[in-house]
Design a protein around this motif. Structure first.
Motif, PDB file in Angstrom:
ATOM      1  N   THR A 109       0.840  -1.205   0.000  1.00 20.07           N
ATOM      2  CA  THR A 109       0.000   0.000   0.000  1.00 20.07           C
ATOM      3  C   THR A 109       0.871   1.249   0.000  1.00 20.07           C
ATOM      4  OG1 THR A 109      -1.854  -1.107   1.074  1.00 20.07           O
ATOM      5  CG2 THR A 109      -1.730   1.267   1.353  1.00 20.07           C
TER       6      THR A 109
ATOM      7  N   GLU B  84      -7.602   0.668  -0.859  1.00 24.72           N
ATOM      8  CA  GLU B  84      -7.933  -0.517  -0.063  1.00 24.72           C
ATOM      9  C   GLU B  84      -9.225  -0.271   0.726  1.00 24.72           C
ATOM     10  OE1 GLU B  84      -4.468  -1.330   2.235  1.00 24.72           O
ATOM     11  OE2 GLU B  84      -5.094  -3.343   2.747  1.00 24.72           O
TER      12      GLU B  84
ATOM     13  N   ASP C   5      -5.599  -1.597  -5.101  1.00 18.68           N
ATOM     14  CA  ASP C   5      -5.087  -2.094  -3.828  1.00 18.68           C
ATOM     15  C   ASP C   5      -6.015  -3.167  -3.258  1.00 18.68           C
ATOM     16  OD1 ASP C   5      -3.587  -2.455  -1.578  1.00 18.68           O
ATOM     17  OD2 ASP C   5      -3.607  -0.352  -0.946  1.00 18.68           O
ATOM     18  N   GLU C   6      -5.588  -4.420  -3.320  1.00 15.36           N
ATOM     19  CA  GLU C   6      -6.295  -5.553  -2.722  1.00 15.36           C
ATOM     20  C   GLU C   6      -7.746  -5.685  -3.212  1.00 15.36           C
ATOM     21  OE1 GLU C   6      -4.706  -7.646  -0.621  1.00 15.36           O
ATOM     22  OE2 GLU C   6      -3.203  -6.474   0.468  1.00 15.36           O
TER      23      GLU C   6
HETATM   24 MG   LIG Z   1      -2.021  -2.819   2.101  1.00 17.74          MG
END
Ligand SMILES: [Mg+2]
Ligand SMILES: Nc1ncnc2c1ncn2[C@@H]1O[C@H](COP(=O)(O)OP(=O)(O)O)[C@@H](O)[C@H]1O
Length: 272
Positions: free
Chosen positions: A50, A97, A173-174
């Motif tokens: 991140t 995220e 992100d994810e």
């Molecule tokens: Mg992360």
């Protein structure tokens, strides 16, 4: 490394990132992302993924962090430590995220917010058709509040709002966080299709290596702020440690603890 002849769209060169002037979260990493590629940045919790995306998107300042060494080049221009609005203008868009959607706005209102920030881009104007074309389920919940969406729908909306900003480089992100494997697979495949049809580039951060490697053209593995391994998806998938700790395919009896593998890594570096 990630080799072809043309210059990378995004080139992170020996980047170091420090939080609060003391905590070094990213230690001299180099990553290349070429035009139209999907590049996966893999690693467990706390690896620095991140932080890397924050550095590229310009959102480090919010967390009192800075790129203290190295460069980030986007289409040749240095963008490290530049403010997020200037980076967004260049066509780099982050799907974060957390805090992806406005809970108190409907799906359609969420999309309108994104569409309204596109001033200079003319294509796809005033039209969510291409979004609803990819994410039919969003069309069916277009009047539902963001806060009432399922995890998968939230993720779709988040990707959709990013797409409305016409990204050249989409940072994700994810994508898989908290979603069932079948939804992850569906979303990953959809992301790849959209990338191909709309023609942009993706840097995909994931703990879910299996999902990410399923669509990636190239992958990097990050540990404790460093890149410890990189290669094409087949090469990464065939690596024993990656199989055991990211893909969950290790043999039970011989399965080492995470700490043991770290120990092993200290004595036998994957590469220098
Ligand atoms: Mg992360
Ligand atoms: N806002 C912050 N302030 C201080 N340290 C942070 C902050 N965010 C992340 N870190 C630290 O940076 C390191 C990398 O975190 P992060 O980039 O979030 O990893 P990942 O996304 O791979 O889980 C961790 O040690 C984490 O504690």
């Amino acid at each position: 490394m990630n080799e072809t002849n043309d210059k990378p769209l995004l080139h992170i060169e020996k980047m170091e990132v420090v939080y609060h002037n003391v905590l070094t979260a990213v230690q001299g990493i180099s990553i290349e992302v070429r035009e139209n590629q999907i590049v996966a940045l893999l690693g467990t919790n706390g690896a620095g993924k991140t932080t890397t995306l924050r550095a590229v998107s310009g959102f480090l300042g919010i967390d009192d962090a800075k790129v203290t060494e190295g460069l980030i080049r986007f289409r040749g221009d240095e963008i490290q430590n530049r403010p997020p609005h200037l980076i967004t203008q260049k066509g780099i868009v982050l799907v974060p995220e957390q805090d992806k959607v406005f809970d108190n706005l409907t799906v359609e209102e969420n999309l309108q917010v994104s569409a309204s920030v596109r001033k200079d881009r003319t294509s796809r104007e005033n039209s969510y058709d291409f979004i609803f074309n990819y994410f039919a389920v969003l069309a069916s919940v277009r009047n539902r509040l963001g806060g009432y969406l399922s995890g998968g729908e939230r993720q779709m909306l988040s990707i959709s709002t990013a797409l409305l900003c016409n990204p050249l480089l989409l940072l994700v992100d994810e994508l898989s966080l908290g979603l069932a494997p079948i939804i992850v697979e569906e979303l990953m495949n959809l992301l790849k299709t959209i990338r191909t049809e709309q023609g942009f580039t993706v840097l995909l951060v994931e703990q879910n290596a299996l999902g990410a490697l399923g669509i990636a053209d190239y992958g990097y593995v990050m540990e404790n702020g460093r890149i410890v391994f990189d290669g094409d998806p087949n090469r990464l998938r065939s690596h024993q440690d990656i199989q055991e700790f990211y893909l969950g395919q290790g043999e039970r009896e011989t399965r080492k603890s995470y700490r043991e593998v770290k120990q092993y890594r200290r004595t036998r570096r994957w590469y220098g």
